[in-house]
Design an enzyme around this catalytic site. Sequence first.
Site, short mmCIF file in Angstrom:
data_model
loop_
_atom_site.label_atom_id
_atom_site.label_comp_id
_atom_site.label_asym_id
_atom_site.label_seq_id
_atom_site.Cartn_x
_atom_site.Cartn_y
_atom_site.Cartn_z
N ALA A 126 64.93 -30.17 37.85
CA ALA A 126 66.39 -30.20 37.79
C ALA A 126 66.93 -30.01 36.39
O ALA A 126 68.15 -29.90 36.21
CB ALA A 126 66.89 -31.54 38.35
N ASN A 192 62.57 -38.36 39.00
CA ASN A 192 61.38 -37.65 38.52
C ASN A 192 61.63 -37.06 37.15
O ASN A 192 60.75 -37.01 36.29
CB ASN A 192 60.98 -36.56 39.51
CG ASN A 192 60.42 -37.16 40.77
OD1 ASN A 192 59.25 -37.52 40.81
ND2 ASN A 192 61.24 -37.32 41.80
N HIS A 222 73.00 -34.28 34.51
CA HIS A 222 71.91 -34.75 33.65
C HIS A 222 72.31 -34.54 32.19
O HIS A 222 72.55 -33.39 31.79
CB HIS A 222 70.63 -33.96 33.94
CG HIS A 222 70.24 -33.98 35.39
ND1 HIS A 222 69.51 -35.01 35.95
CD2 HIS A 222 70.50 -33.12 36.40
CE1 HIS A 222 69.33 -34.78 37.24
NE2 HIS A 222 69.94 -33.62 37.55
N1 LIG Z 1 61.01 -32.70 39.20
C1 LIG Z 1 62.27 -32.69 39.67
O1 LIG Z 1 63.22 -32.32 38.95
C2 LIG Z 1 62.54 -33.13 41.07
C3 LIG Z 1 61.51 -33.54 41.89
N2 LIG Z 1 61.77 -33.89 43.18
C4 LIG Z 1 60.61 -34.34 44.00
O2 LIG Z 1 60.44 -33.44 45.08
C5 LIG Z 1 60.19 -34.20 46.27
C6 LIG Z 1 60.57 -33.39 47.49
O3 LIG Z 1 61.96 -33.20 47.48
P1 LIG Z 1 62.74 -32.69 48.79
O4 LIG Z 1 62.11 -31.45 49.30
O5 LIG Z 1 64.18 -32.70 48.46
O6 LIG Z 1 62.43 -33.89 49.78
P2 LIG Z 1 62.58 -33.89 51.38
O7 LIG Z 1 62.62 -35.34 51.74
O8 LIG Z 1 63.66 -32.98 51.81
O9 LIG Z 1 61.20 -33.25 51.87
C7 LIG Z 1 59.95 -33.85 51.63
C8 LIG Z 1 58.93 -33.20 52.55
O10 LIG Z 1 57.63 -33.69 52.22
C9 LIG Z 1 56.98 -34.19 53.39
N3 LIG Z 1 56.13 -35.31 52.97
C10 LIG Z 1 56.54 -36.50 52.48
N4 LIG Z 1 55.48 -37.25 52.13
C11 LIG Z 1 54.38 -36.52 52.43
C12 LIG Z 1 52.99 -36.75 52.30
N5 LIG Z 1 52.52 -37.89 51.81
N6 LIG Z 1 52.12 -35.76 52.70
C13 LIG Z 1 52.59 -34.60 53.20
N7 LIG Z 1 53.91 -34.32 53.34
C14 LIG Z 1 54.79 -35.28 52.97
C15 LIG Z 1 58.10 -34.58 54.33
O11 LIG Z 1 57.63 -34.44 55.64
P3 LIG Z 1 57.80 -35.48 56.84
O12 LIG Z 1 58.59 -34.72 57.84
O13 LIG Z 1 56.40 -35.72 57.25
O14 LIG Z 1 58.47 -36.72 56.28
C16 LIG Z 1 59.15 -33.50 54.02
O15 LIG Z 1 58.87 -32.30 54.72
C17 LIG Z 1 61.01 -35.48 46.06
O16 LIG Z 1 60.49 -36.55 46.82
C18 LIG Z 1 60.85 -35.73 44.59
O17 LIG Z 1 59.70 -36.52 44.34
C19 LIG Z 1 63.02 -33.84 43.70
C20 LIG Z 1 64.07 -33.45 42.92
C21 LIG Z 1 63.93 -33.13 41.51
O1 LIG Z 2 67.23 -33.16 41.57
C1 LIG Z 2 67.70 -33.89 40.69
O2 LIG Z 2 68.87 -33.77 40.26
C2 LIG Z 2 66.84 -34.92 40.04
C3 LIG Z 2 65.98 -35.71 40.93
O3 LIG Z 2 66.24 -35.86 42.11
C4 LIG Z 2 64.78 -36.31 40.36
O4 LIG Z 2 64.62 -36.29 39.13
O5 LIG Z 2 63.97 -36.83 41.14
#
Ligand SMILES: NC(=O)C1=CN([C@@H]2O[C@H](COP(=O)(O)OP(=O)(O)OC[C@H]3O[C@@H](n4cnc5c(N)ncnc54)[C@H](OP(=O)(O)O)[C@@H]3O)[C@@H](O)[C@H]2O)C=CC1
Ligand SMILES: O=C([O-])CC(=O)C(=O)O
Length: 270
Positions: A126, A192, A222
């Site tokens: 992000a 994150n 942010h």
């Molecule tokens: N670095 C960054 O800037 C950011 C990082 N993120 C990270 O990205 C992740 C994903 O975001 P987003 O796509 O919006 O989340 P969503 O909740 O929309 O999707 C997560 C997906 O992952 C699956 N899932 C969850 N846990 C597991 C597991 N242990 N093994 C396999 N599949 C799994 C879920 O499936 P199911 O249907 O089985 O629940 C779902 O399909 C967030 O949780 C966060 O940690 C997010 C935003 C910013």
């Molecule tokens: O997507 C964003 O704005 C940030 C976020 O969720 C994260 O850092 O996990």
Amino acid sequence: MNVKHRVAVIGFGSIGKTVVNELLGTDSATRFDLAVFQREGSRSQISLPASVKRFIDLDGVLDWKPQLVVEAAGQVAVRQYAPICLSAGIPFLISSTGALASEELRLRIEVAARSGTSKALIISGAIGALDYLSAAARLPGTRVTYESRKPIAAWREELRELGLDPDATDEPVILFDGDAETAAQRYPRNLNVAATLALAGVGMRDTAVRVVADPGVDANTHVITVEGPSGTLHTRIVNAPSLDNPKTSAIVAFSVVNAIHQYFAPLQFT
Ligand SMILES: NC(=O)C1=CN([C@@H]2O[C@H](COP(=O)(O)OP(=O)(O)OC[C@H]3O[C@@H](n4cnc5c(N)ncnc54)[C@H](OP(=O)(O)O)[C@@H]3O)[C@@H](O)[C@H]2O)C=CC1
Ligand SMILES: O=C([O-])CC(=O)C(=O)O
């Protein structure tokens, strides 16, 4: 020459879906063979495009021999799958960078990457300016602060857990003031970015983080400040939230797509 890159994506939520759709749309020179790993019982099984393979166990993914595994599933998934893929020699792209706030897991991932002669790759996600931050952090005395300010929609469950009614919150609520390690672990789906900044910069304990749920904003905002002997960086990034998940900024999926293209590209930014 039509080179096909074999990529497995873990998770098919707001990030995973966009990543798969974007990669399927890529023109022929950089076409991808794609697979999605979904845990058994996953909510989103039915919506996979026909050309995308589906695996429900990691052994299936490993046997398919992807050139890159992409995590878009959450911090727990990094713990579950990164060390296995890396020690099997498969590079692993991490979206849920907050998992690396755990020093124990970070070391385990490093050991696995070395033993498999592979690499864990970390998305910008992000935010941006990580290149400047990493360079500035090489100079002693550099200080880093980060403020995350998101709409109430990103914080509904957490506000309720604090006994607050999200629909009646009409003033900003400071949810957290502290270090990046605690922020990324306490809010695994919202902070994150705190861990990403800490990893690129001055470390988990020395990166100061403030978290605000703000009814007055409609974007994920942010604010990053880096101050030190090399100069000052002050950046404010205002992200549209993803339509599928208000916690996640829409840009994050494109950061993942970009990282995948960069991984296979002959020219790379560093
Ligand atoms: N670095 C960054 O800037 C950011 C990082 N993120 C990270 O990205 C992740 C994903 O975001 P987003 O796509 O919006 O989340 P969503 O909740 O929309 O999707 C997560 C997906 O992952 C699956 N899932 C969850 N846990 C597991 C597991 N242990 N093994 C396999 N599949 C799994 C879920 O499936 P199911 O249907 O089985 O629940 C779902 O399909 C967030 O949780 C966060 O940690 C997010 C935003 C910013
Ligand atoms: O997507 C964003 O704005 C940030 C976020 O969720 C994260 O850092 O996990």
